[in-house]
Write a protein that holds these residues in place. Structure first.
Motif, mmCIF file in Angstrom:
data_model
loop_
_atom_site.group_PDB
_atom_site.id
_atom_site.type_symbol
_atom_site.label_atom_id
_atom_site.label_comp_id
_atom_site.label_asym_id
_atom_site.label_seq_id
_atom_site.Cartn_x
_atom_site.Cartn_y
_atom_site.Cartn_z
ATOM 1 N N ASP A 48 -8.311 -0.373 -5.652
ATOM 2 C CA ASP A 48 -9.684 -0.496 -5.166
ATOM 3 C C ASP A 48 -10.546 -1.205 -6.205
ATOM 4 O O ASP A 48 -10.529 -0.854 -7.387
ATOM 5 C CB ASP A 48 -10.264 0.893 -4.867
ATOM 6 C CG ASP A 48 -9.613 1.538 -3.654
ATOM 7 O OD1 ASP A 48 -9.022 0.804 -2.836
ATOM 8 O OD2 ASP A 48 -9.683 2.778 -3.520
ATOM 9 N N GLU A 49 -11.277 -2.212 -5.736
ATOM 10 C CA GLU A 49 -12.158 -3.010 -6.593
ATOM 11 C C GLU A 49 -11.395 -3.693 -7.726
ATOM 12 O O GLU A 49 -11.941 -3.967 -8.793
ATOM 13 C CB GLU A 49 -13.295 -2.149 -7.171
ATOM 14 C CG GLU A 49 -14.096 -1.411 -6.125
ATOM 15 C CD GLU A 49 -14.726 -2.327 -5.084
ATOM 16 O OE1 GLU A 49 -15.080 -3.468 -5.432
ATOM 17 O OE2 GLU A 49 -14.871 -1.890 -3.929
ATOM 18 N N THR A 79 -11.353 -3.176 -1.244
ATOM 19 C CA THR A 79 -10.519 -1.989 -1.284
ATOM 20 C C THR A 79 -9.053 -2.405 -1.327
ATOM 21 O O THR A 79 -8.701 -3.559 -1.039
ATOM 22 C CB THR A 79 -10.775 -1.107 -0.062
ATOM 23 O OG1 THR A 79 -10.439 -1.853 1.129
ATOM 24 C CG2 THR A 79 -12.241 -0.685 0.013
ATOM 25 N N MET A 80 -8.183 -1.470 -1.655
ATOM 26 C CA MET A 80 -6.767 -1.790 -1.732
ATOM 27 C C MET A 80 -6.240 -2.240 -0.368
ATOM 28 O O MET A 80 -5.510 -3.234 -0.266
ATOM 29 C CB MET A 80 -5.975 -0.582 -2.220
ATOM 30 C CG MET A 80 -4.469 -0.815 -2.292
ATOM 31 S SD MET A 80 -3.526 0.616 -2.886
ATOM 32 C CE MET A 80 -3.824 1.783 -1.556
ATOM 33 N N SER A 81 -6.604 -1.524 0.695
ATOM 34 C CA SER A 81 -6.121 -1.888 2.020
ATOM 35 C C SER A 81 -6.689 -3.230 2.473
ATOM 36 O O SER A 81 -6.000 -4.006 3.147
ATOM 37 C CB SER A 81 -6.480 -0.791 3.028
ATOM 38 O OG SER A 81 -7.871 -0.577 3.064
ATOM 39 N N GLN A 82 -7.936 -3.531 2.094
ATOM 40 C CA GLN A 82 -8.531 -4.821 2.459
ATOM 41 C C GLN A 82 -7.804 -5.957 1.754
ATOM 42 O O GLN A 82 -7.499 -6.995 2.371
ATOM 43 C CB GLN A 82 -10.014 -4.844 2.082
ATOM 44 C CG GLN A 82 -10.745 -6.130 2.461
ATOM 45 C CD GLN A 82 -10.880 -6.299 3.956
ATOM 46 O OE1 GLN A 82 -11.378 -5.421 4.645
ATOM 47 N NE2 GLN A 82 -10.429 -7.433 4.471
ATOM 48 N N GLN A 83 -7.493 -5.778 0.490
ATOM 49 C CA GLN A 83 -6.748 -6.805 -0.240
ATOM 50 C C GLN A 83 -5.357 -7.000 0.353
ATOM 51 O O GLN A 83 -4.882 -8.137 0.496
ATOM 52 C CB GLN A 83 -6.637 -6.413 -1.712
ATOM 53 C CG GLN A 83 -7.958 -6.352 -2.460
ATOM 54 C CD GLN A 83 -7.774 -5.853 -3.874
ATOM 55 O OE1 GLN A 83 -7.040 -6.431 -4.663
ATOM 56 N NE2 GLN A 83 -8.453 -4.756 -4.210
ATOM 57 N N THR A 143 0.816 -1.226 0.000
ATOM 58 C CA THR A 143 0.000 0.000 0.000
ATOM 59 C C THR A 143 0.844 1.267 0.000
ATOM 60 O O THR A 143 0.288 2.362 0.111
ATOM 61 C CB THR A 143 -0.916 0.023 1.235
ATOM 62 O OG1 THR A 143 -0.113 -0.037 2.432
ATOM 63 C CG2 THR A 143 -1.885 -1.154 1.216
#
Length: 286
Positions: free
Chosen positions: A202-203, A214-218, A168
């Motif tokens: 994101d997505e 989201t990017m942080s979730q991935q 990230t």
């Protein structure tokens, strides 16, 4: 004059002691911080991972999502040669799900005649590598072979924090920093210049369980998956530690009682020696 010489000697000794102490403190500080001071990358922040506690376990839902991120994004370049499909069984997948996942992969093999073939995977197969060898991997990535991710979560200083921050932390290069074509700037990577461009957006993918990708979730999910892959016995180890910790008080009581039972007789014995003619009586011992 003699008194002045003595006072001057005392001041000199005090100064020398102060310099020696300061040097010792400085040496200790330098030794403790030599590793961190030698690196020129930004150190990641410590994040509150759900599995970081002494008796905390992995978030299996996050591990499953992390495998989806690896499969759809990371597997195009990175291998995980120490991870087999059998490791998924009864951990992050059922046996049927793991078999179906393995069957979707094409495994390079040879038949009974020695002819090279491709067959559907089975549980004992390891996850397939995207390249046949390191030279092919380097040729496809501007001369830099992507590292294997099987043990990466434990092989880098910072562990999960480093992986998350790296994924990230892509930024525009600051003034004076030259970034060659095909490379990117990431302050968390040693030297700041990394051969892997930003991969998570994101997505960028769609999770099967409907979680917003989201990017942080991935990044969080794939970091958790990589730690699980590097330490699949993590939860089992903590379960055994908890069981052993629960047994320690009982074992301690048994050992203390046994010690007192054995030594109470030995310590309470008294020896009496009778006098023998022609010899002095020895002193009694207890």
């Amino acid at each position: 004059m003699q008194r002045a010489v003595v006072q001057g000697s005392k001041r000199g000794l005090a100064t020398l002691a102060g310099v020696t102490a300061a040097s010792g403190v400085g040496l200790v500080y330098a030794l403790e911080n030599s590793v961190n001071a030698s690196s020129d990358n930004v150190h990641p922040y410590a994040l509150p991972w759900p599995h970081s506690g002494p008796f905390s376990s992995f978030d299996i839902a996050s591990v499953r999502r992390g495998y989806e991120v690896y499969k759809q994004v990371c597997a195009a370049c990175h291998s995980m040669k120490f991870l087999h499909y059998r490791h998924f069984v009864d951990t992050i997948m059922t046996e049927e799900e793991a078999k179906a996942e393995a069957a979707d992969a094409l495994i390079n093999d040879v038949d009974d005649r020695g002819t090279a073939i491709q067959r559907p995977g089975i549980l004992t197969d390891k996850l397939p590598s995207p390249y046949p060898n390191k030279k092919a991997a380097a040729a496809a990535n501007n001369g830099a072979a992507p590292p294997d991710l099987s043990l990466m979560a434990l092989a880098r200083h910072g562990g999960d924090d480093y992986v998350f921050s790296l994924l990230t932390g892509y930024l525009e290069a600051p003034a004076g920093v030259k970034v060659d074509d095909g490379k990117a700037y990431n302050p968390y990577f040693p030297g700041g210049i990394i051969s892997m461009p930003q991969q998570l957006f994101d997505e960028g993918i769609e999770y099967k369980d409907g979680t917003p990708a989201t990017m942080s979730q991935q990044a969080k999910d794939v970091s958790t998956f990589m730690h699980w892959a590097a330490e699949p016995f993590h939860d089992t180890r903590k379960k055994w530690a908890l069981k052993i910790a629960a047994l320690i008080p009982f074992v301690a009581v048994v050992l203390v009682y046994g010690k007192r039972h054995i030594w109470s007789f030995t310590k309470s014995q008294k020896f009496i020696f009778k006098t023998v003619k022609g010899r002095e009586p020895p002193k009694s011992s207890q």
